[in-house]
Every structure is written in C-alpha cells, then in structure tokens.
Design an enzyme around this catalytic site. Sequence first.
Site, mmCIF file in Angstrom:
data_model
loop_
_atom_site.group_PDB
_atom_site.id
_atom_site.type_symbol
_atom_site.label_atom_id
_atom_site.label_comp_id
_atom_site.label_asym_id
_atom_site.label_seq_id
_atom_site.Cartn_x
_atom_site.Cartn_y
_atom_site.Cartn_z
ATOM 1 N N TYR A 1 -25.980 -4.232 0.146
ATOM 2 C CA TYR A 1 -24.690 -3.865 0.321
ATOM 3 C C TYR A 1 -24.664 -2.766 1.469
ATOM 4 C CZ TYR A 1 -19.753 -2.046 -0.367
ATOM 5 O OH TYR A 1 -18.785 -1.706 -0.338
ATOM 6 N N THR B 1 -9.609 -6.915 -1.264
ATOM 7 C CA THR B 1 -8.387 -6.246 -1.196
ATOM 8 C C THR B 1 -8.063 -6.070 0.080
ATOM 9 O OG1 THR B 1 -9.352 -4.971 -2.912
ATOM 10 C CG2 THR B 1 -7.290 -3.785 -1.436
ATOM 11 N N ASN C 1 -0.378 -3.309 4.868
ATOM 12 C CA ASN C 1 -0.825 -1.760 5.117
ATOM 13 C C ASN C 1 -1.996 -1.426 4.315
ATOM 14 O OD1 ASN C 1 -0.351 1.257 6.026
ATOM 15 N ND2 ASN C 1 0.073 1.123 3.867
ATOM 16 N N GLY D 1 0.914 -1.222 -0.005
ATOM 17 C CA GLY D 1 -0.033 0.104 0.116
ATOM 18 C C GLY D 1 0.759 1.272 0.112
ATOM 19 N N GLY E 1 1.970 10.272 -0.259
ATOM 20 C CA GLY E 1 1.180 10.634 0.486
ATOM 21 C C GLY E 1 0.395 9.650 1.331
ATOM 22 N N ASP F 1 -1.508 -5.836 -7.065
ATOM 23 C CA ASP F 1 -2.868 -5.485 -6.902
ATOM 24 C C ASP F 1 -3.577 -6.601 -6.000
ATOM 25 O OD1 ASP F 1 -5.578 -4.872 -6.983
ATOM 26 O OD2 ASP F 1 -5.786 -5.010 -8.952
ATOM 27 N N LEU F 2 -3.572 -6.176 -4.705
ATOM 28 C CA LEU F 2 -4.387 -7.025 -3.837
ATOM 29 C C LEU F 2 -5.728 -7.289 -3.962
ATOM 30 C CD1 LEU F 2 -2.295 -5.519 -0.776
ATOM 31 C CD2 LEU F 2 -2.043 -7.976 -1.564
#
Length: 329
Positions: free
Chosen positions: A185, A135, A114, A31, A35, A85-86
């Site tokens: 959802y 993710t 993270n 991650g 910033g 890409d998790l």
Amino acid sequence: MPVPYSSNSAATELVTDYASLIKNKSILITGVSPGSLGSVYAQSIAKADPKTLIIAGRNPTKLEQCVGDIVSEYPTVNIRTLQIDLGSLCSVRRATVEVNGWDDLPAIDVLVNNAGIMGVDYKLSADGFESQFATNHLGPFLLTNLIMEKILKSNSPRIVMVSSDGHRLSPVRFDDYNFDSGKTYHKWLAYGQSKTANMLMARSLANKLGVKYGLLAFSLHPGVIFTNLGNHLDWEKEDMDGLLSTDRLLGNREGWRSGFNPKTLDQGVATHIYASFDLSVKATNGAYLIDSHVADPLLDTVKAWATSGFEAERLWRLSERLVAQEFPY
C-alpha cells in the site's frame, strides 16, 4: 464565445453568469459538511434559486448545520438532506431507495459527485475494498447508476465527477486495486488510482448515455484548496515529502515544485459550477476540466491513462463486478 475564466475566477462570478441556467434546476451534491467544497458549492448556487437543492453527507448533524447556514442567507431555498456513506455499498443502496422514492421530485438535473477522502492509511471498506477506491469511486459509481432513471428524466441531465490532478499518481490497478491486501500500500498511489477512476467514469457515462439520452458528464480538478479533506495530513514535512518523492519517481513536474499555490474556497468551487451549468462544453462531452476550461494535455496535467476509452470500459466492467450489479446501457 465562451466566457474566459481563469484559475482566479470565483464561484460568485460564475453563479452570476449562469444564474438563469441554475434557476429551477434540481441538484444533488455529495460530500457536504461545514467548510467543505460541497457546502460552499451548495451555498453558492442557492443564490440563483434552484428548484431543489439536495445535500448529501455521512453526518446528519453536520448536514443540518449546512442547511442552517444556507437558509440563514437564502430562506426561501428548497433543501433536502440525504444521509449516505459512500464507503459502504449498503448505505449507498439505502440512500438510493430513498431518492427514488421521492415521487414529488421526478427528475434530478445535476448530480455532483463531490465526496471523497485523500491520502489515508490503509483500510478496507465494509465490502472489502481499499477505502479510497471504495469511497471515491465504487460508492459514486453505484449511487449514480441506481438513480440514473431520475437523472435521465431531466431535460438537460448532467453528471459531474470531482477528480483531481492527483490522477497523475496512478492508473487504475485493475489486477491489484487492493494493493496486495495492504502489503504494497502507498497512500498516494491509492489516491491517484481513485481520481483516475473518476475521470474514466465521466468518460464512460458520456460514451454510453450521451448520444442516446443527451447526458453530459465531466470530471474536474478543483485546484489545491485547504479544507477538512486534508486535516489529517502533515503538509509541513512527512506527507509533502512523500508526495514530492512519488511525483519525482514518476517523472511528474509536480515533484520539483516549491509548494502549493492554493485557491480560496470561493475559487475552489468555480470549476464545479462551470462543469455543472456551462453550455459551451457540450461539444466536449466526457472531458476533464480545470480552472473552468477544458484541460489542455499540452499545458495541463492530463495523463493518457485517465482519458482512454479502452481503460474506461475496463473500469466500468470491473466496477460492475465489484458492486455485483450490471448497468448495460
């Protein structure tokens, strides 16, 4: 005696205290983008001369920008990048093949999971799972286990799961993690489910690998920090109202707060560093940390559904089934 840190403690302070423990360590952090908490963590520990700093993220251009930022201040630090890409199990598998192929890096001392997303609209991952669960949990679950051999070759292996006090919003919905294909959802329940999963995963890792291999695993709440994680959210009205109403419905004290008490980025990664290197927490392997201490269920927000060994084992078995691979430690 443990050093008494607080919510105001900053990464710069902890790095100074733990410099000897960071030096010569190989650390992988996911991650990482400009910033982000991941980039600030990497920049902070670079000062203490780690052996290898592996920064992982989705965007290679942003990774290189982070490398430039670190090297400009610490030109001798050894940095590697890892594109991953998790939210895609295929991407995770490709990335772990790369990591396991680094013969010149036999061990990873600290893995900091993270990366994450928060409060997004309903979307399925490429593998058919609700995106926050995919993710924030399934990707890190697969990544961690597929590089476990390298982690366990460390003399002091440690895994850190960046969770959140947002775990208060939902337990793991074992029979409906996809929210009835989106029909029911709720972005905050989905976020809460994924953050509960982070805490339960740390508990499982500690239980399964702690005694036999000396692995330490912790989850943490970094605090409220305004980063690019929440750039898409309307904290002035819609999303703040939605979060408060969810907390009130659940009877959580956070539902009646008047606003956030945000930390700076420097303060925001202090607990990352504490979880990664502090020695006193060995006695509480698997614990959930907040403000650079072990969370106190009587004072801090800690839900029983996120600390239960039974729930942890249920999640481990569900996760194995969803990623179609068993890790029977």
